[in-house]
Scaffold this active site. Structure first.
Site, PDB file in Angstrom:
ATOM      1  N   SER A  39     -11.888 -19.289  10.675  1.00 14.03           N
ATOM      2  CA  SER A  39     -11.638 -18.212   9.725  1.00 14.03           C
ATOM      3  C   SER A  39     -11.901 -18.689   8.295  1.00 14.03           C
ATOM      4  O   SER A  39     -13.003 -19.129   7.993  1.00 14.03           O
ATOM      5  CB  SER A  39     -10.207 -17.695   9.916  1.00 14.03           C
ATOM      6  OG  SER A  39     -10.012 -16.454   9.290  1.00 14.03           O
ATOM      7  N   ASP A 159     -11.654 -12.978  14.972  1.00 16.46           N
ATOM      8  CA  ASP A 159     -11.116 -14.160  14.295  1.00 16.46           C
ATOM      9  C   ASP A 159     -10.833 -15.320  15.255  1.00 16.46           C
ATOM     10  O   ASP A 159     -10.174 -15.154  16.282  1.00 16.46           O
ATOM     11  CB  ASP A 159      -9.824 -13.753  13.583  1.00 16.46           C
ATOM     12  CG  ASP A 159      -9.218 -14.886  12.795  1.00 16.46           C
ATOM     13  OD1 ASP A 159      -9.767 -15.233  11.740  1.00 16.46           O
ATOM     14  OD2 ASP A 159      -8.190 -15.432  13.246  1.00 16.46           O
TER      15      ASP A 159
END
Length: 282
Positions: A39, A159
């Protein structure tokens, strides 16, 4: 350095702490042979590999109050609170140009983590095997509920923190006996169980693997923190994390808080630098 990994947690805007650390490392010309990021950790890793001191700080702080960067109006255009075109087109190509050539030609190995929405398992992308690096970073950074699923080749991705928030096990599996781990939460933090299961199952109906991973993320995350503490005791890892809890949110827009957190990261890197160098080359 050989068999030494650099593991970068995500955390949204809290990742500006990591940006401060990496800027100091770059000033010292300290580049780890293996870097793995999730991320915001992947975003930080990219500018580290491209050797662009200050770029992550600029991207995170300079535009945080620009509605094209973060704003609910973006939902109308791209079904995301983040302005996808602004972040992955205008910023890297015009406003804060990303050095694609240096990035591509760098000798460091970079692994970016994303989550397969069908299986709920992590997928690890090697920068040397995938040319569309911005799409992979976007997938790794696409938070559930506030960002759309990213289609890449035949995969549906979100993610990386959902399935492997702190990818220390992957780094060890890839042969790194020692690891420097940068976290974005202070010591003692533990994640709470996910709330909102009904909404989760409604929004991601048909993605059973993803649902399962989100529901069990707190267990995986907390178990990983326990394992990291074990590695610290065994002198197999150095962990750098904020000492102070500034209560900086994942979508924090307070520039003063973000500047302070960046300075904390830079300060902590300076503090740990000699220890890291001595420990890494033994």
């Amino acid at each position: 350095m050989e068999k030494v990994g650099l593991v970068l947690e995500g955390g949204g805007m809290r990742g500006v702490y990591t940006a401060g650390i990496l800027d100091f490392f770059m000033e010292k010309n300290l580049y780890f042979p293996y870097v793995i990021g999730v991320s915001m950790g992947a975003c930080n890793a990219a500018s580290y590999i491209s050797r662009q001191i200050g770029r992550n700080k600029a991207v995170t702080i300079n535009y945080v109050n620009d509605p094209r960067y973060i704003g609910y109006r973006n939902f109308l255009k791209c079904k995301s609170i983040f302005g996808i075109d602004f972040i992955y087109n205008e910023i890297p190509y015009k406003l804060e140009p990303f050095d694609f050539d240096t990035f591509s030609n760098s000798k460091e190995k970079l692994i970016i983590v994303a989550t397969d929405c069908h299986t709920g398992k992590p997928i690890y992308f090697n920068k040397d095997e995938h040319k569309d690096i911005l799409t992979i970073i976007r997938a790794s950074s696409s938070l559930p509920f506030i960002s759309p699923i990213v289609k890449y080749k035949d995969m549906c991705l979100l993610d990386g923190g959902i399935s492997d928030s702190i990818p220390i096990n992957k780094s060890i599996k890839d042969g790194n006996n020692k690891n420097v781990i940068i976290l974005t939460r202070p010591k003692g933090y533990r994640k709470e169980p996910f709330k909102g299961k009904k909404l989760l199952k409604k929004v991601y109906s048909g993605y059973d693997g993803l649902i399962n991973s989100i529901e069990n993320r707190y267990r995986m995350y907390n178990a990983t923190l326990d394992y990291i503490e074990k590695l610290e005791r065994e002198k197999k890892a150095i962990v750098i994390r904020p000492k102070e809890n500034l209560k900086v949110g994942r979508l924090e827009k307070n520039k003063e808080k973000l500047e302070k957190l960046y300075r904390f990261g830079y300060r902590d890197a300076k503090k740990y630098y000699d220890e890291v160098i001595k420990w890494a080359i033994i």
